[in-house]
Design an enzyme around this catalytic site. Sequence first.
Site, PDB file in Angstrom:
ATOM      1  CG  ASN A   1      -1.925   1.156   1.188  1.00  0.00           C
ATOM      2  OD1 ASN A   1      -2.256   1.713   2.225  1.00  0.00           O
ATOM      3  ND2 ASN A   1      -2.426   1.515   0.026  1.00  0.00           N
TER       4      ASN A   1
ATOM      5  CE1 TYR B   1      -7.504  10.886   2.258  1.00  0.00           C
ATOM      6  CE2 TYR B   1      -5.240  11.683   2.245  1.00  0.00           C
ATOM      7  CZ  TYR B   1      -6.274  11.015   2.873  1.00  0.00           C
ATOM      8  OH  TYR B   1      -6.072  10.469   4.109  1.00  0.00           O
TER       9      TYR B   1
ATOM     10  CD  GLU C   1      -9.386   9.199   5.189  1.00  0.00           C
ATOM     11  OE1 GLU C   1      -8.197   8.971   4.971  1.00  0.00           O
ATOM     12  OE2 GLU C   1     -10.172   8.357   5.684  1.00  0.00           O
TER      13      GLU C   1
ATOM     14  CE1 TYR D   1      -9.358   8.638   0.433  1.00  0.00           C
ATOM     15  CE2 TYR D   1     -11.313   8.948   1.798  1.00  0.00           C
ATOM     16  CZ  TYR D   1     -10.030   8.468   1.640  1.00  0.00           C
ATOM     17  OH  TYR D   1      -9.420   7.807   2.673  1.00  0.00           O
TER      18      TYR D   1
ATOM     19  CD  GLU E   1      -4.511   4.418  -0.971  1.00  0.00           C
ATOM     20  OE1 GLU E   1      -4.561   3.463  -0.182  1.00  0.00           O
ATOM     21  OE2 GLU E   1      -4.984   5.532  -0.708  1.00  0.00           O
TER      22      GLU E   1
END
Length: 349
Positions: free
Chosen positions: A88, A120, A129, A131, A221
Amino acid sequence: MSESPHGFGPRPVSRRRFVLGGAGALAAAAGSGLLLPGTARADQVLTSNATGTYNGYYYSFWTDDPGSVTMTLGAAGQYSSRWSNTNNWVGGLGWSNGSRRSVTYSGTFDPGSNGYLALYGWTSNPLVEYYIVENHGPYNPGSAGQRRGTVNDDGGTYTIYESTRTNAPSVEGTRTFQQYWSVRNSKRSSGTIHTGTHFDAWEAAGMPMGAFTYYMIMATEGYQSTGSSNVTLGGGGDGGDGGTPTTPPPGACSATYRTTNAWNNGFNGEVTITAGSGGVSGWSVPVTLAGNQTIVSLWNGTASRSGNVVTVTPAGHNRTLSAGQSTSFGFTASGPSSPAPSVGSCGAG
């Protein structure tokens, strides 16, 4: 082990949240020998966790698998990345504080399998959070959450999702917080994101935003995959004009409407007012009703009517708003909820 917030599966708790933003970010920047924002320099290659500024832009890089991924910082607003069989990682360029702005970007994105390209960031109070996902692999990272509607931006439709992270790593330590998602239905790797459009849609869906205390980056990501990206941001970074802000100008405000409840021949509506960068001392919002709609009660505001337009002003306690602060008023109306009432330009009163 903790569950991935994107639904990719379990991962170590040493999540990127511990290295992004806040005092940790300041310490990393101070100890890295970074030049001042806006100073051009040779490309910089990152292979281990780091945050700071580069050629005027804030950057963040995190991986739980050092050596399997590189992110190269190039000309102002440009970065490229390559990862190979990494567990990751996430990284990107942007701004040390989020805001309502137009973010123009262009590039390429090849996630291999699991991964996404997204704007983000985080807000505080409430801790959120968020996105805005422009492109992703076969897995839709918002799909594990609750679908909350759609929003149109820059010629495309995004599906809105909300999910909850419980006792998870965050920019404020281990916390329980909400995740907000706008996932573009037609994937792309270049375009313009009007963040205020998404923020307003989230607010209208009952998903309140907090203060823009933390960073906002155009991020790549990858998760248990092999891939690459090459992204260039338009506008300025932290050392320039901070991008293209879309916050209402000083003394102005913005207003958004949502229907909170509906029944046979009646409904409740709510209008949220957000102050511009200079704050407002008093505000005025016109609400246009359909011919078969009538407001029968109103709270948190005072109304006057001319034809099918009801103009609402503060009730007193919510008159003065500082920069970015929001308030709302609500009403009960008789008549069908469709078409929905529309709100005009919010003005200082």
